[in-house]
Design a protein around this motif. Structure first.
Motif, PDB file in Angstrom:
ATOM      1  N   PRO A 193      64.032  40.708  31.481  1.00  0.00           N
ATOM      2  CA  PRO A 193      63.101  41.453  30.629  1.00  0.00           C
ATOM      3  C   PRO A 193      62.124  40.567  29.850  1.00  0.00           C
ATOM      4  N   VAL A 194      61.315  39.802  30.569  1.00  0.00           N
ATOM      5  CA  VAL A 194      60.353  38.882  29.946  1.00  0.00           C
ATOM      6  C   VAL A 194      58.961  39.179  30.475  1.00  0.00           C
ATOM      7  N   ALA A 195      58.041  39.560  29.587  1.00  0.00           N
ATOM      8  CA  ALA A 195      56.658  39.862  29.956  1.00  0.00           C
ATOM      9  C   ALA A 195      55.742  38.748  29.483  1.00  0.00           C
ATOM     10  N   ALA A 196      54.837  38.331  30.363  1.00  0.00           N
ATOM     11  CA  ALA A 196      53.807  37.353  30.017  1.00  0.00           C
ATOM     12  C   ALA A 196      52.478  38.091  29.897  1.00  0.00           C
ATOM     13  N   VAL A 197      51.800  37.944  28.749  1.00  0.00           N
ATOM     14  CA  VAL A 197      50.565  38.684  28.483  1.00  0.00           C
ATOM     15  C   VAL A 197      49.393  37.708  28.373  1.00  0.00           C
ATOM     16  N   TYR A 198      48.274  38.065  29.052  1.00  0.00           N
ATOM     17  CA  TYR A 198      47.088  37.212  29.095  1.00  0.00           C
ATOM     18  C   TYR A 198      45.876  38.000  28.609  1.00  0.00           C
ATOM     19  N   GLU A 199      45.001  37.340  27.871  1.00  0.00           N
ATOM     20  CA  GLU A 199      43.712  37.916  27.482  1.00  0.00           C
ATOM     21  C   GLU A 199      42.638  37.345  28.405  1.00  0.00           C
ATOM     22  N   ILE A 200      41.911  38.232  29.099  1.00  0.00           N
ATOM     23  CA  ILE A 200      40.926  37.804  30.101  1.00  0.00           C
ATOM     24  C   ILE A 200      39.647  38.598  29.884  1.00  0.00           C
ATOM     25  N   ASP A 201      38.498  37.918  29.979  1.00  0.00           N
ATOM     26  CA  ASP A 201      37.273  38.519  29.447  1.00  0.00           C
ATOM     27  C   ASP A 201      36.380  39.240  30.450  1.00  0.00           C
ATOM     28  N   ASP A 202      36.680  39.248  31.753  1.00  0.00           N
ATOM     29  CA  ASP A 202      35.849  40.046  32.651  1.00  0.00           C
ATOM     30  C   ASP A 202      36.631  40.464  33.890  1.00  0.00           C
ATOM     31  N   GLU A 203      36.058  41.419  34.607  1.00  0.00           N
ATOM     32  CA  GLU A 203      36.740  42.042  35.747  1.00  0.00           C
ATOM     33  C   GLU A 203      37.057  41.032  36.843  1.00  0.00           C
ATOM     34  N   ASP A 204      36.082  40.182  37.183  1.00  0.00           N
ATOM     35  CA  ASP A 204      36.297  39.209  38.253  1.00  0.00           C
ATOM     36  C   ASP A 204      37.432  38.251  37.903  1.00  0.00           C
ATOM     37  N   ALA A 205      37.474  37.842  36.637  1.00  0.00           N
ATOM     38  CA  ALA A 205      38.528  36.918  36.215  1.00  0.00           C
ATOM     39  C   ALA A 205      39.894  37.599  36.236  1.00  0.00           C
TER      40      ALA A 205
END
Length: 453
Positions: free
Chosen positions: A362-374
């Protein structure tokens, strides 16, 4: 085989393994059973499968309790798993004949050409502990119905489940030896695959297990199907329903204690909705109840084995040491049993375990990404290719991006799941071949061309 209850750490019972002589006898019986079974009218095979579904429903509490004792699945989820097995039996009991009906082809005047589908013989299924009934039935339901016979090598920590599944087919009225359980260690798997009486093999499990089976089967020129690991992306676009995505995402990551190949593992969130999603996601995850798996209110039970929990925790610690931010969870619970809390890591650095490895818990990795292609690029930045999820209010946008993600299945505004009605399987390190639907049923048949002049 030692059966250890992961909720208590106590030994439940010891099960005697089969010897090499036992295995030889089982293969001989399977071969004999196949000669009669292959000639049974498919309608009779469908009726027996429908009866197996009835047996599952009639005894679902008993079978669910066996799962809970052996691998720690919360009892409500275990009951749901048995019910899903009954569903796959119902599905192939209804559609098996149609799936195996001959396909015609263009032919010269005065001739007819068609492809018919004949069974292969005894098939070895090497199955995992995480869904100890479902993984077996999604193999057995189609392939016994197509006229093959089954040999199950189940995970060593769930022998009671293996014996119970064999008993389901017996109670349903299947002929003796059409489905047999081999209580053997992994060391004997190669010998079974190499035996001329075994015609094909399928494995659901880890990458190393899949490679070993594929290598041996390939050396023997035998068909194999592999369903292996995953590091599924859960993509949240800037127009997503954040509350729905967070609620579903929490369950997608944590059901079955997070021990699922198709769990959402890498949460890739557009910058415009990142803060709102993360807040809602943490709230949803922290609302899940961790506890006694025999309690119907429990959402998350123990990890299946203490050593697996230790491996998971080492991945979390290494990821935090590399710079990931721990938002919740992250430490084994101070109680008896292999309990690990739902855990969220943010700002996950590239190359750390939570980023580059499969976290089977039960480990989630969360990422902030700034556009659709990325977002798409990060979704594809993995050696795995099992499933993926996209969240967007624009269904056409979701359909377009689904084609850009390298995975065996992509679900838009829904968690990834295996469903009898649609093919299931992966690409890359997630394996090859398909299970379920018609495509899965045709994996272990001889697609024979018959030309009549």
């Amino acid at each position: 085989m030692e059966v250890i209850n992961p909720a208590t750490g106590e030994r439940e019972r010891t099960v005697e393994e089969h010897t090499e002589s036992d295995v030889d006898d089982a293969l001989e019986r399977a071969t004999a059973a196949y000669e009669e079974w292959r000639d049974r009218p498919i309608r009779e095979r469908e009726e027996l499968l429908a009866a197996a579904g009835d047996v599952l429903r009639e005894n679902k509490r008993e079978y669910a309790e066996t799962m809970t004792r052996e691998m720690g699945k919360p009892i409500s989820q275990a009951i749901a798993e048995v019910e899903k097995c009954a569903w796959v039996c119902d599905h192939y009991a209804e559609h098996g004949s149609a799936y195996l009906s001959a396909d015609g082809h263009p032919s010269p005047p005065g001739s007819s050409v068609e492809t018919v589908y004949d069974p292969l013989g005894p098939i070895l299924a090497v199955m995992p502990w995480n869904f100890p009934f479902w993984q077996v039935f999604r193999f057995a339901a189609p392939h016994l119905t197509s006229g093959n016979v089954g040999l199950l090598k189940h995970a060593s920590n769930v022998p009671g489940c293996a014996q119970a599944i064999e008993d389901v087919f017996r109670k349903a009225g299947y002929p003796e030896d059409v489905f047999q359980t081999l209580l053997i260690s992994s060391d004997l798997v190669d010998d079974v695959i190499e035996d001329d009486r075994v015609k094909a093999a399928t494995v659901t499990g880890s990458g190393p297990a899949g490679r070993a089976v594929a290598s041996t089967a390939g050396d023997q020129l035998k068909k194999s199907v592999l369903e292996l690991g995953g590091s599924d992306p859960f993509v949240v676009l800037d127009d997503a329903d954040i509350e729905a995505a967070a609620e579903t995402g929490a369950w997608a990551r944590n059901q079955n204690g997070g021990q699922s190949c198709i769990a959402g593992k890498r949460f890739l969130v557009h910058t415009d909705v990142y803060d709102g999603f993360l807040e809602a996601f943490v709230d949803e995850v922290e609302s899940l109840t961790v506890g006694d798996p025999t309690d119907g209110e429990t959402d998350i039970g123990p990890q299946a084995r203490a050593d697996l929990m230790d491996e998971l925790h080492a991945q979390v610690e290494a990821s935090v040491a590399a710079g990931a931010e721990l938002l919740t969870g992250g430490e084994p619970l101070d109680r008896e049993g292999a309990f690990y809390p739902p855990t969220i890591l943010a700002d996950v650095p590239e190359g750390c375990p939570a980023d580059s490895e499969e976290t089977f818990g039960p480990v989630a990795a969360v990422y902030e990404i700034d556009d659709e292609d990325a977002l798409v690029a990060k979704a594809n930045d993995t050696e795995f290719g099992l499933g993926a999820t996209i969240w967007t209010e624009d269904r056409e946008r979701g359909r377009r991006l689904a084609r850009e993600i390298d995975a065996g299945c992509v679900y838009v505004n829904q968690l990834v799941k295996s469903d009898p009605r649609v093919p299931f399987g992966g690409v890359g390190e997630s394996g090859y071949g398909r299970e379920l639907a018609r495509e899965g049923m045709l994996e272990f048949v001889n697609r024979k061309t018959v030309w009549v002049e």
